[in-house]
Design an enzyme around this catalytic site. Structure first.
Site, mmCIF file in Angstrom:
data_model
loop_
_atom_site.group_PDB
_atom_site.id
_atom_site.type_symbol
_atom_site.label_atom_id
_atom_site.label_comp_id
_atom_site.label_asym_id
_atom_site.label_seq_id
_atom_site.Cartn_x
_atom_site.Cartn_y
_atom_site.Cartn_z
ATOM 1 N N HIS A 446 3.571 -27.345 36.562
ATOM 2 C CA HIS A 446 4.898 -26.725 36.558
ATOM 3 C C HIS A 446 5.617 -26.834 37.893
ATOM 4 O O HIS A 446 6.805 -26.465 37.998
ATOM 5 C CB HIS A 446 4.822 -25.260 36.121
ATOM 6 C CG HIS A 446 5.960 -24.843 35.249
ATOM 7 N ND1 HIS A 446 7.208 -25.457 35.291
ATOM 8 C CD2 HIS A 446 6.063 -23.853 34.330
ATOM 9 C CE1 HIS A 446 8.004 -24.880 34.431
ATOM 10 N NE2 HIS A 446 7.355 -23.895 33.836
ATOM 11 N N ASP A 450 9.109 -29.645 34.141
ATOM 12 C CA ASP A 450 9.625 -28.460 33.467
ATOM 13 C C ASP A 450 9.399 -28.565 31.970
ATOM 14 O O ASP A 450 9.102 -29.631 31.435
ATOM 15 C CB ASP A 450 11.103 -28.234 33.792
ATOM 16 C CG ASP A 450 11.952 -29.448 33.491
ATOM 17 O OD1 ASP A 450 12.779 -29.813 34.332
ATOM 18 O OD2 ASP A 450 11.760 -30.042 32.386
#
Lengths: 476, 373
Positions: A446, A450
């Protein structure tokens, strides 16, 4: 036979004192096929020097090659003590006594001499007599042999197996009624005697083959009571479990996993899952399997999954990237070296197929075959195991639907594929049809990936597999 | 004429054998002849163990005949790295087994016959067994020049070794087994039995190399079958029993209870490699990297097949020192095994900076380390 019984006795200390006395007396009265016993006044913890016995063929010296025991270990008669070698013969030396090893007279690779002391054994005082000569000729317990024992002046006939059963359960043979021939005591007689005593299961001796079973008649009425709706109260008995914890160092494959996964912890993972309708792909593979077979290659689903992933990576190259240690730079890798998690006898390994972006499905299949056979033979090379940029794990071949895979550094994404199930689904006309459904679970870093990117990549990958013909449009 | 019985008879026989030390009720006491239907070296070695552990040899002796598909068999206290070319074995898919008897390393294939003579410990007599074999061969071909040496080898034409011997003595039983070269592939034999590993220092039993020859080289009219039968017949005559060979299936748990456990144990890494006596490696090699040649010195102590201590001398700063010490730390405690080392070293690459130069140096060093194993 007498000695043998003492051995199995030694681990149950509360029985020992009772029985050995009896044996001592009876041993003196024994006159049988074995060598003479020597009685002696034995003081507490007598140390006996166990000499290396004759090997045969006139051999006088041997080399000590392996010790099976060390100083301080307790041994029983007939336990292996060491392995010696003499002129192409490997000899297992077994203990003549029960006791504790107090001294090893030789180190490894030293020459040991026949007739000279090999080890010093401290014999337990209460054991009493020790035979002078080698008891090699004593045959171990036989179920067919019958022996007599004089207890309180009256002969009790019983096989050694029955005697052991009695001894383990603290039963005096003289108190048991024998129903066999000549009033011989049989195993059933001991069990009946036990049943009359208590319903408890007695702790089994470590070497016992016979454990008196809980008499069946007690168990059945308890089950019948269940039907009345009452919760059955189990007969209280001591639950005995003789397993032991085992600690061993973490080495090899597990060590490698510890390193990798500890590093993976630093990556903030997010997951994204979906289901894929593989009905068309299943059919396509069926058609292509024999063609691949003719060319000598086994075709599974993986080559399709891998190729579709590579096509997806062309559109979303950030999933094929690497973040440096300081998180300052992202490197977009040009090659799609797609790793395939493999389960081998030793553990998990992840070889990768190099440059999938320029490989055909057939070439990928062929390369997978090569990696799989090397992997199962434990012969994968460094090149096959390094340089991976993206990984797929087909855990579904073993089972499962959704998973939560862990990213393998320095990669940034990984996909876990569940098993293919036949499930009912609705088609465009609202009709129910049989669909071949597989679940995919993606994990991504992350810090640079995304959710939207992962979702779009997944959708693209999914569309290629649900409609394999569409792959043709984008194949290079 | 030698009779071969079916497995059914084998079952009946084995039922009697299975009862430990039971008296043998049949009239034939003296000698039993078994032959294995399997060519798997581990299964056959397991049968030897089984017979040693379970058959009553008080009044009886047993001859076990077996042949294996390509395999290298090392003695109980030997070092496989010292004895054979492990890399070649892996490439050619030749199995490696460690037997429980002492002695040296041999190469088996279907052209080699194995004979195991089981007796009780007191009747252990190797010379007698080998003389029986020679007698059988001479009965088959009287002009064969074969004789037994005092090293318990059988020589052909006074110079070529056609049989090697080893033995195992237990508490009450003993066995003496030997090979017999009938039609073995001598090229493979000499290539696999040559160790390429340098700098090994060990107290393991070394093998004594010898020139070998096949019996079939001497007399092409012979076959393995003929030789096997001749030996069985001589054994039967010697023990005054029927010429009756019972076939044994080493995979049959009902006939040989516990055999599969024995077979498995013989295949474990702990047995094959882990039983190697402690040894050390001290070697230098040259690595060619780009345009320079580097001198690398490696020292390792291996115990129970695992690296107990390890030291690698590299040119300074060629690799980050932290990485080198990580490597040494990782290797310590690991199996002295190429597969395990490859896994460890490639994993370590995942955790270093993604520098191509670093990676290629690392891979070069690790690959060279792996060739030592």
């Amino acid at each position: 036979v007498c000695i043998h019984r003492v051995r199995s006795c030694s681990s149950i200390h509360f029985i020992k004192s009772k029985y050995v006395c009896v044996f001592d007396k009876s041993a003196l009265k024994f006159s049988h096929q074995q060598r003479l016993f020597r009685t002696s006044a034995v003081s507490c913890g007598q140390i006996v020097q166990f000499k290396l016995s004759d090997i045969g063929e006139g051999i006088t010296e041997v080399t000590v090659k392996e010790w099976y025991i060390k100083e301080g270990d307790s041994v029983s008669q007939f336990d292996s003590i060491c392995e010696v070698q003499s002129d192409k013969a490997s000899v297992t030396i077994t203990s003549r006594y029960d006791g504790i090893i107090r001294k090893l007279h030789y180190n490894l690779d030293e020459i040991a001499y026949v007739g000279k002391p090999l080890v010093d054994i401290e014999i337990d005082a209460s054991k009493g007599v020790a035979p002078e000569e080698d008891v090699v000729e004593t045959p171990p317990m036989s179920h067919e042999e019958h022996t007599h024992q004089e207890i309180k002046g009256h002969k009790t006939l019983a096989t050694p197996a029955v005697r052991r059963l009695a001894m383990e359960n603290n039963i005096k043979l003289s108190e048991v009624v024998g129903t066999g021939k000549d009033n011989r005591i049989l195993k059933e007689d001991i069990l009946n005697y036990l049943a009359k005593q208590t319903g408890a299961i007695l702790p089994p001796s470590p070497k016992a083959e016979i454990i008196p079973p809980l008499p069946k008649s007690e168990a059945v009425p308890a089950a019948a009571k269940d039907k009345a709706g009452k919760i059955p109260v189990p007969v209280s008995r001591p639950i005995v479990f003789s397993g032991k914890d085992k600690t061993e160092p973490v080495t090899g494959f597990h060590k490698a996993m510890v390193k990798t996964m500890s590093a993976a912890l630093k990556i903030p993972h997010f997951g994204y899952c979906d289901e894929i309708d593989l009905t068309q792909l299943v059919q396509l593979r069926e058609e292509l399997k024999p063609l691949a077979q003719i060319r000598g290659v086994k075709l599974s689903f993986m080559p399709f999954f891998i190729k579709a992933a590579s096509l997806g990576l062309l559109q979303y190259p950030i999933l094929n990237a690497s973040l440096d240690e300081s998180c300052q730079n992202v490197t977009y890798k040009a090659s799609h070296n797609i790793g395939v998690a493999m389960d081998t006898e030793q553990g998990l390994i992840v070889p990768n197929v190099k440059n999938v972006q320029v490989c055909s499905v057939f070439e990928i299949a062929s390369e997978l075959n090569r990696l799989q056979s090397l992997g199962s033979a434990g012969q994968l090379g460094t090149n096959d195991l390094t340089g991976g940029t993206f990984t797929l794990s087909n855990i579904g071949t073993i089972g499962g639907t959704y998973a939560k895979p862990v990213i393998l550094p320095p990669e940034v994404a990984i996909g876990a594929l569940g098993k293919i199930q036949v499930l009912p689904r609705f088609n465009g006309k609202g009709e129910v049809f049989k669909a071949q459904i597989m679940n995919v679970s993606w994990s991504a870093d992350h810090r640079i990936i995304d959710g939207a990117t992962m979702a779009r990549f997944s959708n693209l990958w999914k569309s290629y597999l649900e409609n394999p013909a569409s792959m043709l449009l984008d194949l290079k | 004429m030698v009779l071969r019985s079916s497995l059914k008879t084998c079952l009946q026989l084995a039922c009697i054998l299975r009862t430990p030390k039971a008296g043998f009720r049949s009239t034939t006491s003296g000698g039993l002849i078994f032959q294995s239907v399997s060519n798997d070296v581990y299964q056959n070695l397991a049968v030897e163990d089984w017979i040693h552990d379970h058959v009553n040899l008080e009044n009886r002796q047993v001859l076990f005949l077996w042949r294996n598909s390509p395999a290298v068999v090392i003695g109980r206290h030997q070092n496989p790295w010292q004895e054979c070319n492990l890399r070649l074995l892996r490439q050619k898919n030749i199995k490696l087994a460690r037997r429980r008897s002492g002695g040296g390393t041999v190469y088996h294939d279907l052209g080699n016959i194995n004979l195991t003579f089981f007796t009780n410990r007191k009747k252990y007599e190797r010379m007698e067994n080998l003389k029986l074999v020679v007698k059988a061969l001479k009965a088959l071909r009287p002009q064969l020049d074969v004789h037994v040496t005092d090293r318990y080898d059988i020589l052909l034409d006074r110079q070529y070794k056609i049989s090697g011997t080893a033995a195992k003595l237990g508490r009450t039983a003993a066995y003496h087994h030997c090979t017999l070269l009938c039609n073995t592939d001598k090229c493979v034999l000499s290539s696999v039995l040559k160790s390429p590993y340098k700098g090994l220092k060990s107290n393991a039993t070394p093998s004594v190399p010898a020139s070998v020859k096949n019996l079939l080289d001497e007399d092409p009219g012979l076959t393995c079958e003929m030789i096997l039968n001749a030996i069985a017949e001589e054994y039967a005559t010697h023990h005054q029993v029927d010429h009756h060979i019972t076939l044994i299936n080493p995979a049959d748990e009902t006939v040989l209870p516990g055999i599969n456990n024995k077979t498995e144990e013989l295949q474990t890494w702990e047995w094959v490699y882990g039983k190697t006596p402690k040894f050390s490696i001290s070697t230098c090699f040259n690595m060619v990297y780009r345009d320079s040649i580097l001198d690398i010195k490696v020292d390792m102590d291996v115990k129970h097949g695992r690296i107990e201590a390890c030291n690698i001398d590299l040119p300074e700063q060629w690799l980050p020192p932290a990485l080198c010490s990580e490597l040494v730390k990782s290797l310590t405690g690991s199996k002295f095994c190429p597969n395990e080392t490859t896994t460890l070293t490639t994993t370590m690459l995942r955790l270093c900076p993604q520098d191509d130069e670093l990676h290629s140096r690392w891979n070069l060093l690790c690959e060279n380390m792996i060739t030592l194993m």
